[in-house]
Design an enzyme around this catalytic site. Sequence first.
Site, mmCIF file in Angstrom:
data_model
loop_
_atom_site.group_PDB
_atom_site.id
_atom_site.type_symbol
_atom_site.label_atom_id
_atom_site.label_comp_id
_atom_site.label_asym_id
_atom_site.label_seq_id
_atom_site.Cartn_x
_atom_site.Cartn_y
_atom_site.Cartn_z
ATOM 1 C CG ASP A 1 -2.598 -8.317 0.509
ATOM 2 O OD1 ASP A 1 -1.844 -8.541 1.446
ATOM 3 O OD2 ASP A 1 -3.721 -7.756 0.639
ATOM 4 C CG HIS B 1 -6.572 -5.700 1.866
ATOM 5 N ND1 HIS B 1 -5.907 -6.596 2.700
ATOM 6 C CD2 HIS B 1 -7.835 -5.613 2.355
ATOM 7 C CE1 HIS B 1 -6.722 -6.988 3.668
ATOM 8 N NE2 HIS B 1 -7.902 -6.422 3.481
ATOM 9 C CG HIS C 1 -1.978 -1.011 1.229
ATOM 10 N ND1 HIS C 1 -2.793 -1.267 0.154
ATOM 11 C CD2 HIS C 1 -2.343 -1.889 2.195
ATOM 12 C CE1 HIS C 1 -3.629 -2.243 0.454
ATOM 13 N NE2 HIS C 1 -3.383 -2.653 1.667
#
Length: 368
Positions: A179, A181, A142
């Site tokens: 992942d 996300h 992220h």
Amino acid sequence: MSTGYLWHEVFGWHDTGSGPLFPADPAIGIAPMPHLANSDTKRRMHELVAVSGLLDHLTRIEGRPATREELLRVHTPEHVDRIVAESASARGGDAGDGFSAFGRGAYEVAALGAGSAIAMTEAVVSGRVDDGYALVNPAGHHAVAGTGMGFCIFNNVAVAARHAQAELGVERVAIVDWDVHHGNGAQAIFAADPSVLTLSVHQANCFPPDSGHLHQRGEGAGHGYNLNVPLPPGCGDGAYGYLAETVLAPALAAFEPDLVIVASGFDAGAMDPLARQMVTSTGFAHLVDTVRDAAASSPQGRLVMVQEGGYSPLYVPFCGLATISALAGVHVLDDPVLPIVAAQGGADLLPHQREAVDAAAALVADLR
Ligand SMILES: O=C(CCC1CCCC1)NO
Ligand SMILES: [Zn+2]
């Protein structure tokens, strides 16, 4: 065939604090509890790799801290300096979104994570090992140039990709992020760069908010080199096996990368508290088989896997073991949780899931 493996005990010491997820608050009924993203889960994964005997089949690769210059290939000086400063304080600090607390010394741990992704990439590209898994902490996918977020401080995979291009003669890098996300970090960092394919398979609208849409294809010269596969909640091995076959394999075949780096999270797993997918250890192993075969079919294809998220202290270790076993081609232990999660259903590919995957598969044709 030799598979590299990297773990350092200090990754199990990364302090995520009590964090805002979900801090004790008697007024609303929350008793004190460990942070859902605490480092124990990754330590447990390493311990299973060791205790199961799989470690004896792997080649241990040493990690090292990323240098400031290596971090600055991806991140701004302001971001790196802020992490250094907050990490030096007794109170620690936050990666950047107010949601990702860390304790004193987090800079050293995060720099070791990014440097370890580099070290594994060097070991694979040099031919010291055929492929490898870097079990690092904290996650990185992220983090964008100017800030960390979502428990991520530095973008480990992006730092490794840029290092491979700058120092190892690698030209085309494919980053495959499964992942659960969205891999917003790599999407942003490489948005305008056609030499890096960024492909993220994630639960739609899970995290970050309003991120990871099908229409986000890259910018300028990079248009067509970002591919998002947003999935509905409830996807299991059937949906992930279908996307492996219809999206991952053809996208990698079209792009012909010199290096594939997998952002390997296990939070799509059937017992994860931070999403709503139902992938089993078998499903993760199938994803590995797909990218390993795709990397092998590229002229210079190499495969590096770097740990991202995953929050089930029970199931992450078994999904991780199955992943590294598939990478190494060595089976050491059956997943004892598999009969339970398999019996809970979710394995079959459902029509609405097929539709979501087909929408992304249609975009693969633009890759060249
Ligand atoms: O595993 C993660 C972190 C997700 C959480 C960050 C805040 C709420 C959900 N990202 O891949
Ligand atoms: Zn995640």
